[in-house]
Design a protein around this motif. Structure first.
Motif, mmCIF file in Angstrom:
data_model
loop_
_atom_site.group_PDB
_atom_site.id
_atom_site.type_symbol
_atom_site.label_atom_id
_atom_site.label_comp_id
_atom_site.label_asym_id
_atom_site.label_seq_id
_atom_site.Cartn_x
_atom_site.Cartn_y
_atom_site.Cartn_z
ATOM 1 N N HIS A 1 4.666 7.306 1.064
ATOM 2 C CA HIS A 1 5.239 6.168 1.691
ATOM 3 C C HIS A 1 4.800 4.897 1.252
ATOM 4 O O HIS A 1 3.472 4.430 1.082
ATOM 5 C CB HIS A 1 4.833 6.206 3.331
ATOM 6 C CG HIS A 1 5.196 7.601 3.866
ATOM 7 N ND1 HIS A 1 6.176 7.860 4.528
ATOM 8 C CD2 HIS A 1 4.386 8.626 3.852
ATOM 9 C CE1 HIS A 1 6.842 9.159 4.829
ATOM 10 N NE2 HIS A 1 5.155 9.548 4.645
ATOM 11 N N ARG A 2 5.555 3.974 0.833
ATOM 12 C CA ARG A 2 5.247 2.670 0.127
ATOM 13 C C ARG A 2 5.775 1.576 1.078
ATOM 14 O O ARG A 2 6.952 1.569 1.371
ATOM 15 C CB ARG A 2 6.031 2.779 -1.170
ATOM 16 C CG ARG A 2 5.552 1.398 -2.194
ATOM 17 C CD ARG A 2 6.257 1.490 -3.310
ATOM 18 N NE ARG A 2 5.754 0.514 -4.292
ATOM 19 C CZ ARG A 2 6.322 0.317 -5.549
ATOM 20 N NH1 ARG A 2 7.239 1.115 -6.000
ATOM 21 N NH2 ARG A 2 5.901 -0.706 -6.144
ATOM 22 N N ILE A 3 4.757 0.697 1.304
ATOM 23 C CA ILE A 3 5.243 -0.437 2.239
ATOM 24 C C ILE A 3 4.558 -1.703 1.510
ATOM 25 O O ILE A 3 3.462 -1.782 1.035
ATOM 26 C CB ILE A 3 4.270 -0.292 3.569
ATOM 27 C CG1 ILE A 3 4.323 1.344 3.917
ATOM 28 C CG2 ILE A 3 5.087 -1.146 4.764
ATOM 29 C CD1 ILE A 3 3.490 1.593 5.207
ATOM 30 N N ARG A 4 5.388 -2.680 1.835
ATOM 31 C CA ARG A 4 4.989 -4.136 1.482
ATOM 32 C C ARG A 4 5.471 -4.964 2.572
ATOM 33 O O ARG A 4 6.365 -4.854 3.301
ATOM 34 C CB ARG A 4 5.887 -4.593 0.253
ATOM 35 C CG ARG A 4 5.464 -4.015 -1.185
ATOM 36 C CD ARG A 4 6.749 -4.198 -2.164
ATOM 37 N NE ARG A 4 6.820 -5.673 -2.570
ATOM 38 C CZ ARG A 4 7.534 -6.209 -2.923
ATOM 39 N NH1 ARG A 4 8.988 -5.534 -3.078
ATOM 40 N NH2 ARG A 4 7.955 -7.362 -3.428
ATOM 41 N N ARG B 1 -5.767 6.481 2.792
ATOM 42 C CA ARG B 1 -4.633 6.496 2.717
ATOM 43 C C ARG B 1 -3.847 7.899 2.423
ATOM 44 O O ARG B 1 -2.573 8.011 2.297
ATOM 45 C CB ARG B 1 -4.181 5.652 1.694
ATOM 46 C CG ARG B 1 -4.406 4.109 1.768
ATOM 47 C CD ARG B 1 -4.084 2.987 1.099
ATOM 48 N NE ARG B 1 -4.511 1.761 1.133
ATOM 49 C CZ ARG B 1 -5.337 1.241 0.776
ATOM 50 N NH1 ARG B 1 -6.109 1.933 -0.279
ATOM 51 N NH2 ARG B 1 -5.970 0.080 0.965
ATOM 52 N N ARG B 2 -4.592 8.901 2.602
ATOM 53 C CA ARG B 2 -4.179 10.210 2.514
ATOM 54 C C ARG B 2 -4.592 10.960 3.610
ATOM 55 O O ARG B 2 -5.888 11.109 3.666
ATOM 56 C CB ARG B 2 -4.499 10.817 1.117
ATOM 57 C CG ARG B 2 -4.152 12.282 0.703
ATOM 58 C CD ARG B 2 -4.694 12.819 -0.509
ATOM 59 N NE ARG B 2 -3.963 12.062 -1.722
ATOM 60 C CZ ARG B 2 -4.309 12.473 -2.902
ATOM 61 N NH1 ARG B 2 -5.187 13.219 -3.116
ATOM 62 N NH2 ARG B 2 -3.586 11.710 -3.968
ATOM 63 N N PHE C 1 -0.905 0.654 7.958
ATOM 64 C CA PHE C 1 -0.549 -0.476 7.098
ATOM 65 C C PHE C 1 -0.745 -1.896 8.170
ATOM 66 O O PHE C 1 -1.164 -2.692 7.595
ATOM 67 C CB PHE C 1 1.067 -0.511 6.497
ATOM 68 C CG PHE C 1 1.168 -1.612 5.645
ATOM 69 C CD1 PHE C 1 0.569 -1.759 4.401
ATOM 70 C CD2 PHE C 1 2.338 -2.496 5.793
ATOM 71 C CE1 PHE C 1 1.005 -2.705 3.500
ATOM 72 C CE2 PHE C 1 2.412 -3.643 5.131
ATOM 73 C CZ PHE C 1 1.988 -3.694 4.090
ATOM 74 N N ILE C 2 -0.055 -1.372 9.167
ATOM 75 C CA ILE C 2 -0.301 -2.854 10.130
ATOM 76 C C ILE C 2 -1.696 -3.291 10.220
ATOM 77 O O ILE C 2 -2.016 -4.329 10.459
ATOM 78 C CB ILE C 2 0.421 -2.502 11.559
ATOM 79 C CG1 ILE C 2 1.795 -2.332 11.457
ATOM 80 C CG2 ILE C 2 -0.003 -3.401 12.478
ATOM 81 C CD1 ILE C 2 2.719 -3.590 10.968
ATOM 82 N N ALA D 1 0.737 -1.374 -0.164
ATOM 83 C CA ALA D 1 -0.111 -0.072 -0.008
ATOM 84 C C ALA D 1 0.850 1.157 0.089
ATOM 85 O O ALA D 1 1.939 1.238 0.330
ATOM 86 C CB ALA D 1 -0.984 -0.195 1.492
ATOM 87 N N GLU D 2 0.298 2.502 -0.481
ATOM 88 C CA GLU D 2 0.846 3.686 -0.417
ATOM 89 C C GLU D 2 -0.013 4.656 0.426
ATOM 90 O O GLU D 2 -0.951 4.578 0.092
ATOM 91 C CB GLU D 2 1.314 4.189 -1.910
ATOM 92 C CG GLU D 2 2.464 3.510 -2.507
ATOM 93 C CD GLU D 2 2.823 4.032 -3.944
ATOM 94 O OE1 GLU D 2 3.332 3.386 -4.564
ATOM 95 O OE2 GLU D 2 2.386 5.129 -4.175
ATOM 96 N N TYR D 3 0.767 5.490 1.184
ATOM 97 C CA TYR D 3 0.109 6.591 1.912
ATOM 98 C C TYR D 3 0.881 8.034 1.375
ATOM 99 O O TYR D 3 2.009 7.961 1.101
ATOM 100 C CB TYR D 3 0.467 6.322 3.334
ATOM 101 C CG TYR D 3 -0.167 4.697 3.616
ATOM 102 C CD1 TYR D 3 -1.355 4.761 4.245
ATOM 103 C CD2 TYR D 3 0.586 3.974 3.703
ATOM 104 C CE1 TYR D 3 -1.907 3.378 4.451
ATOM 105 C CE2 TYR D 3 0.086 2.303 3.817
ATOM 106 C CZ TYR D 3 -0.995 2.228 4.347
ATOM 107 O OH TYR D 3 -1.525 1.004 4.708
#
Lengths: 155, 757
Positions: free
Chosen positions: B450-453, B743-744, B552-553, B342-344
């Motif tokens: 912020h990009r999280i995988r 996410r924003r 994200f968690i 996801a991206e924020y």
């Protein structure tokens, strides 16, 4: 053209000479009379840091022309109460340790004082509505409401 | 207050009584102290002398000299408690002088919530040393070995002997200690000084840990507090700056005759530095409004606001930094049962301090004094000295409380502007900004993506985690103010921006077996005098990073059908972190169930709860938020918060609670409302209407705070940590209420209406 204006502030009368009768009252109080209160926050009537009472009504001195205040009884936060004779809101704000930076405090105490005069026992909703629009950047909102409710609940 | 001709005052002057101690009594037990300047000029205090930190007066009262400042969170009281504790003196008998460059050592100013954690610890060390020396001197005077002596409220005595008693005032009153300290040679936050004395053990504490009231409150509610805006000097002029109408524009021609009608109004113009002064403040404001200026029309430097985040994604990387790397993230990702990504996005935000910044400067031949509300007065002094071409020791910086702060706000620019105006006109100048300078021209908190995988195994456990931020640097402008290239005036006079590179990564203690955390910065949008230049804003980059990380968690918990608290605890083993998360959930009455699983589809409002957990420099915080989302308007009310907070040893629980409340409210404001709007050529958030913050009518009903005191653990910071989990906790609660993942930031009604039907 210089004009002489007499202002009645916190029980004392002062004659000042102003070049521009449209000058906001704030500058007469701060600059001509040398008061440390009220504060300049926005100059747009959006925040309340400059609030004083004109004949008991809370107004924003940053957007009130000095000429409109010449016959009024002007009360500043310093004139609302003193450590020896505090206004109940000042006592409550001190006991609740409300201010952080405290620059906004005029707005809250002076507006709430005018509100409580009209409505001595406002509900929480009435308090919030009466204070809506005032600004506090430090985020002391909860303490402000605690202090005002403390006074509103007094007999 | 009218200040006499300023001069440098040292502790020695204080001790000799050359300076005047003005004490204003407010409410019972509260003291507000202003030390008027004395006549002598002496070098600034050095960190390796005990006299630089502690002075004992004839009455046995003590002044502590603290090289940081308190902006209203009660740090001075906490420091007084730490000093009083070590000296065995009533806390009311300890005064704290802060932030005056002639009287305090540079401990870094307000910075990174280190007031107690770093600054206070040195004050504790030196107070312990002062007590040791006082007892030693008393022992010599009374002919008693010091180890037989005890101290009670500043009186040294031999137990059981009514005669062998000496007060601190009798031992040393108004005389210097003349003792050397061990100093690590550093200035700023990392300064450590200590003597031979060993500070007390926590189990001996009497004053530390007590809810001692603030000292500045009475003066503020009775309108007797002095702010930097109230400083007046004989012969002082009022100044106003004229900011470019478009970002990057420079004055091409200025018609001074346009302000000729205003009494005493004068123009100050050098390159892009453009200001006016007048004897009356209103006249300075009118002159600034009336001044006829022809501006250049540069190419608009900013992207269209709607494409800001795409601009960030596409922009070249100036610096990439991997902050943490463990195991093999990509191999673990490849082997995972499931990968989620996801991206924020987080916008530019403004300090938007309650009043535009103010400074008063008096520049004379060969020296200057500047009164500043900057939270780093020593560095502000250095910046003023640099732009005036003076050695720092010729500039006296005096900190006076400003109208709000929260990081590197417009105060840092005001000090230099005032100094340049004063230098140009040869008179003291008081400069205050107008509202748009507090909103549109303060350095901004940076916008970021912020990009999280994450890779999950069959059991729904995170086996691989990759977190990458990309955004504007957090420090185009250094948060220190010691170099003119970090100031608006410097840029306008021709110094190019020298952007520093920095961002950050999440701070938590999750047991991910493979993890990579990195950040990337992109070039500034404009290379000088940018209204979107960036610097520190309360909990610098903490809110955006942890909004992303903790949202994200929550997404992972939801994706695995897990409860959000249970899912976090599944990945946590550090005992303090586990205790904080459990404490928040327990106090909140958290119901164990997957989020968004119990939605009310019909009521006027939808209710939900969410949690977020973070660390910050040793402090651990978990926040549970309960929200109501209005189905009609999309408006969010963050109704209730529960905060569990562990910052090690607690110095003052009341002060701590109020600081946390402020963070929760300001954090809610930033999550729900705040973003700096701009057009390609200018910032359009210029006041409170165009940059709304949380209104009193939107105040949470309750903020319930669970303080976890750990006296055995050194105190860490509390000024900012509870700010960082707020946006994620609210966003997670909105998800629980609506099933919609935001996410924003900010979570405005418009954004919510757009995605929640």
């Amino acid at each position: 053209m210089t004009e002489r204006i007499v202002l009645h502030v916190d029980g004392k009368s002062h004659a000042i000479a102003v070049d521009d009768p449209e000058m906001p009252l704030l500058y007469a109080l701060r600059d001509h009379l040398g008061l440390a209160n009220p504060h300049f926050g926005c100059g747009l009537g959006q925040c309340g840091a400059c609030t004083v009472h004109l004949d008991g009504v809370a107004v924003r001195s940053c957007s009130t022309p000095v000429s409109a205040a010449r016959h009024a009884r002007i009360t500043t936060l310093a004139g609302l109460g003193t450590p020896e004779h505090p206004h109940p809101l000042q006592t409550a704000f001190a006991e609740e340790q409300v201010p952080q930076c405290g620059y906004c405090i005029n707005g809250w105490i002076m507006t709430a004082a005018a509100l409580l005069k009209e409505t001595p026992h406002p509900s929480e909703a009435e308090i919030k509505e009466g204070l809506s629009g005032l600004k506090c950047r430090c985020g002391t909102h909860l303490a402000i409401l605690r202090a005002i409710k403390r006074v509103a609940q007094q007999a | 207050m009218v200040h006499s001709q300023p001069s440098q005052v040292s502790r020695r002057d204080v001790l000799k009584g050359a300076a005047t101690l003005v004490v204003t009594l407010g409410m019972a037990g509260e003291l507000s102290v202003a030390l008027a300047a004395g006549p002598a000029a002496r070098p600034a205090p050095t960190a390796d002398q005990l006299d630089s930190w502690i002075a004992v007066h004839a009455d046995g009262n003590v002044t502590a000299f603290f090289g940081k400042i308190d902006g209203g969170q009660g740090l001075d009281v906490a420091v007084a408690q730490m000093v009083a504790e070590e000296l065995d003196l009533a806390v009311a008998r300890v005064q704290v002088v802060m932030g005056d460059t002639a009287r305090t050592v540079n401990q870094g100013g307000a910075s990174g919530s280190t007031g107690v954690q770093k600054g206070g610890v040195t004050l504790r060390n030196v107070a312990a040393e002062a007590r040791r020396v006082l007892v030693e001197l008393a022992g010599l005077r009374m002919g008693v070995p010091p180890e037989q002596l005890t101290v009670s409220d500043g009186v040294v005595g031999l137990p059981g002997d009514a005669v062998k008693r000496l007060s601190y005032g009798q031992i040393l009153g108004n005389h210097p200690f003349d003792r050397q300290l061990d100093w690590n040679g550093k200035l700023g936050n990392d300064l450590v000084a200590k003597g031979k004395a060993v500070p007390k053990r926590p189990d001996q504490y009497q004053v530390v840990g007590q809810p001692v009231p603030r000292r500045d409150v009475a003066a503020k509610v009775f309108a007797r507090a002095e702010y930097v805006t109230d400083v007046k000097l004989p012969g002082m002029l009022h100044g106003r700056m004229i900011r470019p109408p478009a970002a990057g524009a420079m004055p091409q021609a200025v018609d001074e005759s346009s302000i000729r009608a205003i009494k005493g109004a004068r123009l100050v113009w050098k390159n892009g530095f453009l200001g006016v002064v007048a004897p009356r403040e209103w006249d300075a404001i009118r002159a600034a409004q009336m001044l006829a200026v022809t501006w250049s029309t540069p190419q608009p430097p900013f992207p269209d606001q709607p494409s800001l985040y795409d601009h960030i994604r596409r922009a070249p990387v100036v610096k990439r930094q991997v902050e943490a790397e463990k195991g093999n993230v990509e191999a673990a990702m490849a082997g995972a049962a499931r990968v989620i990504e996801a991206e924020y996005e987080w916008p530019f935000q403004s300090h938007a301090s309650m009043g535009p910044a103010c400074a008063v400067a008096d520049v004379r031949e060969g020296g200057a004094t500047v009164w500043t509300g900057s939270q780093k007065p020593h560095y502000a002094r250095d910046g003023v000295a640099a732009i005036l071409g003076l050695p720092p020791e010729k500039v006296h910086g005096i900190w006076v409380l400003g109208p709000g702060s929260y990081g590197r706000n417009d105060a840092g620019d005001a000090a230099i502007d005032a100094a340049l105006l004063s230098q140009a006109v040869g008179r003291p100048v008081r400069l205050q900004g107008m509202r748009h300078e507090g909103h549109a021209w303060d350095p901004k908190g940076p916008a970021s993506v912020h990009r999280i995988r994450a890779g999950l195994d069959q059991q729904g456990k995170i086996v691989s985690y990759r977190f990458e931020s990309k955004g504007l640097s957090r420090i185009d402008i250094n948060s220190h103010e010691s170099h003119p290239s970090d100031s608006l005036a410097g840029h306008l006079m021709g110094l190019p921006l020298q952007p520093h590179q920095g961002f950050g990564v999440p701070q938590e203690a999750y047991d991910f077996p493979n993890r990579l955390m990195a950040w990337e910065t992109i070039p500034p949008l404009l290379d000088r005098a940018s209204p979107l230049r960036t610097s520190h804003l309360r909990d610098p980059v903490g809110p955006q990073i942890h909004f992303a990380a903790e949202s994200f968690i929550d997404e992972l918990a939801a994706a695995t059908g897990s409860d959000a608290v249970e899912f976090r605890l599944r990945h946590l083993s550090a005992p303090r972190d586990v205790a904080v998360v459990k404490a928040a959930a327990e106090r909140a009455g958290w119901q164990t169930r997957p989020s968004a699983s119990r939605r009310d589809e019909h009521g006027e409002t939808a209710a939900g709860r969410g949690i977020a957990y973070v660390r910050r420099s040793g402090t651990i915080v978990a926040v549970v938020a309960e929200v109501e989302v209005d189905r009609q308007s999309g408006k969010v009310w963050a109704k209730r918060f529960v905060v569990a907070h562990d910052c090690g040893l607690i110095i003052n629980p009341d002060g701590l609670r109020l600081a946390i409340e402020g963070n929760i409210v300001q954090g809610t404001s930033r999550a729900l409302w705040e973003q700096v709007n701009f057009q390609p050529d200018r910032v359009t958030s210029v006041d409170w209407d165009t940059y709304p913050i949380l209104d009193i009518s939107e105040t949470p009903q309750t903020v319930d705070i669970v303080l976890i005191n750990r006296p055995e653990i050194a105190p860490s910071g509390a000024g900012e940590p509870s700010m960082r989990p707020v946006a994620a906790a609210i966003g997670n609660a909105i998800f629980d209420a609506t099933g919609v993942r935001l996410r924003r930031v900010p979570f405005t009604p418009q954004q919510i209406k757009a995605v929640w039907a």
